[in-house]
Design a protein around this motif. Structure first.
Motif, short mmCIF file in Angstrom:
data_model
loop_
_atom_site.label_atom_id
_atom_site.label_comp_id
_atom_site.label_asym_id
_atom_site.label_seq_id
_atom_site.Cartn_x
_atom_site.Cartn_y
_atom_site.Cartn_z
N ASP A 52 -5.58 6.57 -15.63
CA ASP A 52 -6.06 7.96 -15.57
C ASP A 52 -7.11 8.17 -14.48
O ASP A 52 -7.42 9.29 -14.13
CB ASP A 52 -6.57 8.44 -16.92
N GLU A 53 -7.64 7.11 -13.90
CA GLU A 53 -8.60 7.25 -12.81
C GLU A 53 -7.91 7.40 -11.45
O GLU A 53 -8.36 8.17 -10.61
CB GLU A 53 -9.54 6.04 -12.75
N LEU A 54 -6.84 6.67 -11.23
CA LEU A 54 -6.18 6.70 -9.92
C LEU A 54 -5.27 7.92 -9.75
O LEU A 54 -5.05 8.38 -8.65
CB LEU A 54 -5.39 5.41 -9.68
N LEU A 55 -4.71 8.40 -10.84
CA LEU A 55 -3.89 9.62 -10.83
C LEU A 55 -2.68 9.56 -9.90
O LEU A 55 -2.15 10.58 -9.51
CB LEU A 55 -4.75 10.86 -10.48
N ASN A 56 -2.24 8.38 -9.53
CA ASN A 56 -1.05 8.26 -8.67
C ASN A 56 -0.02 7.32 -9.28
O ASN A 56 0.78 6.73 -8.58
CB ASN A 56 -1.45 7.79 -7.27
N GLY A 57 -0.06 7.17 -10.59
CA GLY A 57 0.89 6.30 -11.27
C GLY A 57 0.62 4.83 -11.07
O GLY A 57 1.53 4.02 -11.06
N SER A 58 -0.67 4.48 -10.92
CA SER A 58 -0.99 3.07 -10.76
C SER A 58 -2.35 2.75 -11.38
O SER A 58 -3.12 3.65 -11.71
CB SER A 58 -0.99 2.66 -9.28
N ALA A 59 -2.60 1.47 -11.55
CA ALA A 59 -3.88 0.96 -12.04
C ALA A 59 -4.14 -0.35 -11.30
O ALA A 59 -3.19 -0.99 -10.82
CB ALA A 59 -3.84 0.74 -13.54
N LEU A 60 -5.40 -0.77 -11.22
CA LEU A 60 -5.76 -1.91 -10.40
C LEU A 60 -6.93 -2.66 -11.01
O LEU A 60 -7.84 -2.04 -11.57
CB LEU A 60 -6.16 -1.40 -9.00
N ILE A 61 -6.88 -3.98 -10.92
CA ILE A 61 -8.05 -4.77 -11.27
C ILE A 61 -8.44 -5.63 -10.07
O ILE A 61 -7.61 -6.05 -9.28
CB ILE A 61 -7.83 -5.68 -12.51
N GLU A 62 -9.73 -5.84 -9.95
CA GLU A 62 -10.31 -6.73 -8.94
C GLU A 62 -10.99 -7.83 -9.73
O GLU A 62 -11.79 -7.54 -10.63
CB GLU A 62 -11.32 -5.95 -8.11
#
Length: 169
Positions: A32-42
């Motif tokens: 819900d933060e990226l709003l482009n159908g993706s999520a990411l972890i570092e």
């Protein structure tokens, strides 16, 4: 000699077990933060200081089916991904304790000469399992990949999945 017969299988089993290294999440961006159908972890592994990136993305396959793809962006300079591939290799990722067969390709970034791994579940059953897991999970999903264990956010996944357009008609 008798104790050797008893301990030899135990020693061999301990030697052959693949260790999973723990990781420390440096930061994450949920669905819900990226709003482009993706999520990411570092994240960083407990055995080195290299910052690594693992991404999940909802996209469409060449045949038009809506799918979830995972990308390992920490393979920069990694010899396992040094040229673009059209024929997928097989690998396995473990999601919350369930092994899922994956297809993996080496892809090239559009703006650099670097490469990254892109993966998606190989079977319809595996794909359904992963998508449903992301939909019903209320806490981050444990993912084991390349002998590393990390946790991936699920907040906003269902909305992102439902907003991605579905299978092409």
């Amino acid at each position: 000699m008798k104790s050797m017969k008893i301990f030899a299988p135990l020693f061999l089993a301990c030697f052959l077990i693949t260790q999973s290294h723990s990781t420390q999440i440096e930061s994450y961006m949920s669905w819900d933060e990226l709003l482009n159908g993706s999520a990411l972890i570092e994240y960083k592994s407990d055995y080195d200081d290299e910052v690594k990136y693992f991404e999940a993305e909802i996209n469409h396959s060449r045949t038009g089916n809506q799918r979830i793809y995972f990308s390992d962006h920490s393979s920069l300079g990694n010899s396992t991904c040094s040229y673009e591939s059209n024929i997928p290799k097989n690998s396995t990722i473990i999601f919350n304790g369930q092994a899922v067969k994956m297809l993996q390709w080496c892809k090239k970034y559009n703006d650099t000469g670097n490469f990254y791994l892109s993966m998606t579940p190989e079977t319809d059953r595996g794909h359904s399992y992963v998508v449903n897991l992301f939909k019903i999970a209320t806490s981050p999903i444990e993912i084991q990949f390349n002998s590393e264990k990390t946790y991936f956010p699920v907040m906003g996944f269902t909305k992102a999945w439902n907003s991605a357009g579905g299978n092409a008609i």
